[in-house]
Design a protein around this motif. Structure first.
Motif, mmCIF file in Angstrom:
data_model
loop_
_atom_site.group_PDB
_atom_site.id
_atom_site.type_symbol
_atom_site.label_atom_id
_atom_site.label_comp_id
_atom_site.label_asym_id
_atom_site.label_seq_id
_atom_site.Cartn_x
_atom_site.Cartn_y
_atom_site.Cartn_z
ATOM 1 N N LYS A 1 -16.876 5.855 1.961
ATOM 2 C CA LYS A 1 -15.271 5.706 2.277
ATOM 3 C C LYS A 1 -14.633 7.360 2.009
ATOM 4 O O LYS A 1 -15.400 8.633 1.629
ATOM 5 N N HIS B 1 -7.326 -0.697 5.131
ATOM 6 C CA HIS B 1 -5.349 -1.332 5.186
ATOM 7 C C HIS B 1 -4.690 -0.808 6.551
ATOM 8 O O HIS B 1 -3.527 0.274 5.909
ATOM 9 N N ASP C 1 -7.099 -4.565 -1.413
ATOM 10 C CA ASP C 1 -6.720 -3.732 -1.967
ATOM 11 C C ASP C 1 -6.017 -3.439 -3.507
ATOM 12 O O ASP C 1 -5.340 -2.779 -4.171
ATOM 13 N N SER D 1 -0.285 2.310 -1.273
ATOM 14 C CA SER D 1 -0.518 3.423 -0.081
ATOM 15 C C SER D 1 -1.486 3.077 0.932
ATOM 16 O O SER D 1 -2.756 2.822 0.286
ATOM 17 N N HIS E 1 -12.497 -5.327 0.177
ATOM 18 C CA HIS E 1 -11.174 -3.571 -0.415
ATOM 19 C C HIS E 1 -10.811 -3.930 -1.641
ATOM 20 O O HIS E 1 -9.844 -4.699 -1.491
ATOM 21 N N HIS F 1 -9.378 6.187 4.574
ATOM 22 C CA HIS F 1 -7.859 5.605 3.944
ATOM 23 C C HIS F 1 -7.547 7.337 4.745
ATOM 24 O O HIS F 1 -7.814 7.959 4.857
ATOM 25 N N PHE G 1 -10.988 9.506 1.982
ATOM 26 C CA PHE G 1 -9.839 9.483 1.091
ATOM 27 C C PHE G 1 -9.313 10.804 2.561
ATOM 28 O O PHE G 1 -9.354 12.076 2.223
HETATM 29 ZN ZN LIG Z 1 -5.966 2.974 -0.125
#
Ligand SMILES: [Zn+2]
Ligand SMILES: [Zn+2]
Ligand SMILES: [Zn+2]
Ligand SMILES: [Zn+2]
Ligand SMILES: [Zn+2]
Ligand SMILES: [Zn+2]
Ligand SMILES: [Zn+2]
Ligand SMILES: [Zn+2]
Lengths: 462, 462, 462, 462
Positions: free
Chosen positions: C151, C240, C317, C290, C60, C184, C153
């Motif tokens: 991915k 994360h 990240d 975040s 990541h 995420h 979000f």
């Molecule tokens: Zn993220």
């Protein structure tokens, strides 16, 4: 005894609050109504701006507890008088037979000691050993003496600790009789191991006390007792739940539909284990009780349990030893007599942190300080409810008044106060017991021997 | 012994599968490579279309277990031979001292019995009582005899049951030595109570067996053992996890970061408690083992535990009593000798239900049938991995082949098969033990005494 | 390129450690054996007293991420070079299309940017909107471009946030293609509400950042994504994971047998939210990312998840903005560009806190820093394992050496270091990428463009 | 209206039961006392051997619901009359605006329809879309119209489904107003996907209904709504909790101290999803409602929730469509109008399974059928309590009497009964509404328009 009319207050019961006057006569609540005309000769008490609530019930105290050749500082008179000063009008204490001592003999001994009580009282009886006489005495106690709850200590190895065999036998017998088993949940074998290991590391002061009784030790015992009760299909009441893990064990069991109930002490709700690391022995030792105060974070979980409804009652485990008595453990924390006070402070501590703190509504406060205990130990609505026909045990509560606790000003005969210096808002201004005004704006009129033994009927037996 | 070249197969280890030939020489794996030229004199085995996996490890068997003046039907020869026929090349059996019997004496007795084994083997040693000699013998066993795990029975009251005091002492000693405590988790006091109550209700047949050992009885003991291990800070291994509640206790402890491991039996993964309600005594009694098979729904939770990784190994608790022996409990289910077979069937049962059933990948199958046990008992990668230098214990697996289990055709000497009539797809066609082909397409060439005792080194001691 | 022989070290893989030399040739690991003779012309590296481990994989990172007309400080060259200096030999970065931008167009753009990378790399591709072209491009990416993960979000309302409709469509398509959805997890609607409410209260500084993204906001999204994946029956990877609540959601899902995987960032494992209350804007803003760093207590739960096995990978990240860029949010914390570095520090931070801290074994360290990521994204054992035939991406690890992190000495082009001043023990002394020594005792020999794009094959499609 | 004296019964309230006569006058309860002399002209009803309980409150009904150009069979008259026949004296129905329809307009429409009601009633108002007028109308409804609860549909995509933005805005507004948000918890996106996939597989009959709405779909939405309420710090009420997973989500939230409340339907407590596999379309379609009846095992968990106290009310979602209406979905299960009856049967079903089944005490029955709903929707003790001053809504309950349900004999105008053929013990013999005897031993005297709209005051606003 002349009638007492409480006028202009707001009654709070566990289910609701409402404007009403309350008339007491002959020890009972004679009427609850919006506006009552005072009968001839009645004393009238103005409750304007205040709450009228059921007197507190502290379901866990140890007055006049014999210990190592001495006894706790508070006897049944001073202890119940202190309770009245704080708005508590009934205690449930414990008969604790020595191993091999007949239960009935111990029960009679405690009944004698308690005759001096200033408020009503009742007894849980501990089962500390097992044989056929214990089985028989449990029957007598339930059927003839008004005992509907039995206590079991899972800690205190080589003393009053129950092994699983005794737990199983006693829980089974309780089911048969319609009585409620209760437990002090700590695994005594683990406490014994950890006490030794802690001392082996050279830790002999009060800071060793919490190290020898970590939350996992409590949670194990709570889970075991709950499991045994589950298999036997008897309800169970866990006294002084002090840790998140233990509360969680109760929550999980209840989520399966099991009838498990939990009690929390006022002290565990507001104190943490930093007290044991205080360099002053008297201060640290003054806080030694079991289970110990816990690391920060646990209190929050206990409040959550009260809010969510998987913890049910608040108590104190009031058990007062003075500095001289605590000094017995100066060289060895395992010899410090376990116990702290609180019967006088409980109601205000819970109100201040609970209601003022946004955690509880006033009706929940009543549930947690009297009504739930009365229901669980089968004396509701005689106790725990402001309703016609109930015992006239009441407290007038001023939500604006404040008070600062101190050993210097407390009524308890102990010389220590775990709430020392704490200022609370929300105070009992008057206490009524059996229809008499026994506490009024700081004037304590507790009467030796005025309290009566309260028989608690059995639940449906099986 | 001539070299053995396994050619053309797909190797499956716990971490991955890959095309490779495998050369065995002198009892070890000499080479694993895409294409190996056969050394002079080598036997060559064609593994085309098949998997080459580490031989199975059954970490829970009872061969030649003495019981009430008789012994289980399978001794160390017949039992390990049956294992080889099913692809299992190592067992970990149990030394079970009688109360008061010195651990070393029992250990030597079992070592003698096991000399006839056809496959490699090792021993967990049970701690069934406690004094300083037990403390000392645990040290000898770990430091000199290659024992790194000790077993504790929390059930079997008035026989080999440990009380909390023994558990605490033994777990503490295991920590000191770098050994793993393991437990049979059932609360013996509750079993004792329920056996009595079940018989009091007039239930004396095998259907009483599961009634006397419900899941809550297992969960309590599992939680208690886990809590004790947590407080003492020693890892713990729970044998034969059979119920959702017990698996959940492990999951919760692991979620706290505790090092808890769980074993599941092949039988618990595919059978349910309806077997005990079969009217044929032989059939019902043939399934009597502890913990019993559970109500439908529990198996699913055990599979989930294996998939999620909070259950770690699969075993059988292979312990075979014949109909005549089981008949001892014809009038009283508590007298039925507890035990079922399975060492021969385990690998195929797990493959069929696990891999074919979409629950496990082939690499997970290897982890759950050999690699994890080898890691947990500290003999990896000597066992449980197809890698150069490892013991040449291998199984050739045909994922297309099928087989139907039956007591009539099994190698085990028992006369009963809990998997009777079950057809599985996924079968060991060849088994290699210590580099020798001991089973080939139905031809069992197990050799009495060919198996060796496997010493298991201690973990880091504290 | 001349062969490289690493001599005398201890190899650590995810399953075990063992003494072995490692020979690299032509970019691959040619041999792993106890004692290897150096081929003619080979470079020989002495690894005595050190560990030889698979090079780290950081699954990541965001190198060269376009943001508000500027880009992150680290491009694919500087960022991967920093990784090599810390022992990380591969990153998986993200292609993030703007809403309405074709996925393939964005993919090609990022592929171009990444050509300068010094280490191997791969891409997750974000699905930020939905129509039939996205459906089609997902197919192309999986079947022709070696992308096996997408991915999503769940935060960043009015920008790249997916609504449930897009999540459902994309997860469903991923199942069809044999690809892994990743998320995420933060509820963007709640973040939006809380940002407004926080600013309405007059809180505009970085201390408002964590107030607007509390753990419950993360847990909700994690639970939702897990539930959607469960219904669709596709595995899911949560990037994360930063809070106890979110980790718990994963643990519960896994306990049902669901295939859910969790990633933890090095920063979340060691930092807490007190950083946001620092009065220096640069310091507080430098930590804005975040999900934010969490209150004390959360880190412990993340470590527990890694130990218990319900969290699987560690990442960073990595996304570096300098003080000037962060200053865009000086008057409004919602305008501070989100991101922190770490690609260079991750391996040592995890070793120090994990292995030295008694939480992880060295084999678990390898699993959590490379092997698990390689398995989950289907490039194992080409990456993540020291085994013949694998890519020669290795790190030599000195468990005794120490290092103190600082923005002043870091290779990353950012001007801030969230680990500033932290001293760790356990350091990469040499890094080998594709068989070449690219980092040796402080000498970074990263080569622009030496890294290759790594295609990741699809899982079994349905 | 002449006074009504109910003599000789046992009053059951949520906190206790006691012997008392009950005098009703002018629509209110005038007196509750052990022995009341009948006033002149009073009607006297003998309640000997029976219970006198608060009339049932059904907090979830849909009378006269417009649907696809038709309406449910029961209007506010027939539906409330059916309720009275079963002991239910108040319903809380739903105002459901179309998207873009002003809330106040919809509210006035429903108020008009409800004027014909035979029992008291109130309304939850649904928020199905969002703009500033909705924000304003919520204020009017709370402050002027006595609405203190708003409903949100998380399912029914492309119709009345709320997205997260609307949920967040509406919950936030409810907090501000002191109102309770409630949700129908099913993830509409997942339902939409699964409906399509189910039909794609060729499943078009009613058996497809539960396949398209599995428990995970409900649990996701429940968790999301709970999380949003948690972040916003507003209490929340989940209607028709039907699955173990959803109940568990509530239990977990409550264990954190969150104020979450759950409602269960009588049908979900006793039926399972086998009804959908019945070959008779009319039978299967007659059971189509959302959430659907669940696999065996879920009901048990709902009962546990009611016992443990984390589920709070029982309702019916009474919504009757006849066979002709249900036939609209003969070729496509997604077109079957969703809804079943129950308002007449609920009290007896809960008593029979709950009290007779050993799951509930009579006081718990009262809590779950009236008192808790009254408390949660802020009309206690006016409703839900037998106490002086309360509305005289009462039911006389004969715990010995039996009844067999059937569409043939029901008062509801529907032509189907999900409890068809079920015999219950525990029946309302008389119902009193507003002090009048409206049902007496089978004689239904419901009066069109006799019911009044009940305003429910706001909770403390923030
Ligand atoms: Zn993220
Ligand atoms: Zn105690
Ligand atoms: Zn006590
Ligand atoms: Zn066993
Ligand atoms: Zn065994
Ligand atoms: Zn990122
Ligand atoms: Zn609904
Ligand atoms: Zn509805």
């Amino acid at each position: 005894m002349k009638p007492l009319l409480i006028r202009g207050g707001t009654v709070i019961n566990a289910d609701r609050e409402f404007r009403a006057d309350v008339l007491c006569a002959d020890g009972r609540i004679a009427q609850v109504a919006p506006s009552i005309t005072a009968p001839a000769g009645a004393e009238v008490l103005d409750a304007g701006g205040r709450y009228v609530m059921p007197g507190g019930i502290d379901p866990h105290t140890h007055m006049q507890l014999p210990f190592m050749g001495t006894v706790t500082r508070d006897d049944f008179y001073s202890g119940t008088a202190a309770g009245l000063a704080g708005g508590t009008t009934m205690i449930i204490d414990f008969v604790i037979p020595d191993p091999k001592e007949p239960l009935m003999a111990a029960f009679r001994k405690w009944r004698g000691w308690a005759e001096k009580a200033a408020s009503d009282y009742s007894f849980h009886v501990a089962v500390t050993w097992w044989d056929q006489s214990v089985h028989a005495d449990m029957g007598l106690l339930v059927q003839e003496e008004g005992v509907n709850s039995f206590k079991h200590f899972m800690a205190y190895k080589n003393a009053i600790m129950c092994d699983d065999e005794t737990l199983v036998n006693s829980f089974r017998r309780a089911l048969e009789l319609g009585a409620m088993p209760t437990v002090h949940a700590e695994n005594g074998e683990l406490v014994f191991l950890l006490q030794g290991e802690t001392k082996n590391k050279g830790i002999t002061g009060p800071e060793g006390h919490p190290l020898s009784r970590p939350p996992a030790v409590e949670a194990e015992a709570a889970q075991r007792a709950i499991a045994i009760a589950d298999v036997i299909n008897v309800p169970i009441y866990i006294v002084h739940v002090s840790s998140a893990e233990s509360a969680d064990a109760i929550a999980r069991a209840r989520a399966r539909g099991q009838r498990v109930y939990g009690e929390v002490l006022a002290g565990h709700l507001v104190l943490d284990d930093s007290v044991y690391r205080d360099p002053r022995f008297e201060f640290a030792a003054g806080h030694v009780m079991s289970p110990p105060f816990r690391p920060k974070g646990h209190s929050q979980m206990l409040w959550r349990g009260l809010q969510a409804g998987y913890l049910h009652t608040t108590a104190t485990d009031h058990c007062t030893f003075c500095a001289e008595q605590k000094a017995a453990g100066r060289e060895d924390f395992t010899k410090i007599p376990n116990g702290c006070g609180g019967v006088e402070e409980r109601m205000s501590v819970i109100w201040h942190e609970g209601v003022n703190g946004g955690r509880l509504t006033p009706t929940e406060f009543v549930a947690l300080t009297s009504a739930n205990a009365a229901k669980l130990f089968n004396i509701y609505p005689r106790k725990g409810c402001v309703v016609e026909g109930a015992d006239a045990d009441l407290v007038l509560w001023d939500p604006q008044a404040t008070k600062t606790f101190s050993a210097k000003t407390q009524r308890s005969l102990g010389d220590f106060n775990v709430f020392e210096g704490r200022t609370v808002q929300g105070v009992a201004t008057h206490t009524v017991a059996a229809g008499k005004l026994v506490y009024a704006d700081g004037d304590l009129r507790a009467e030796r021997g005025a309290g009566k033994y309260v028989k608690r009927p059995a639940f449906g037996a099986q």
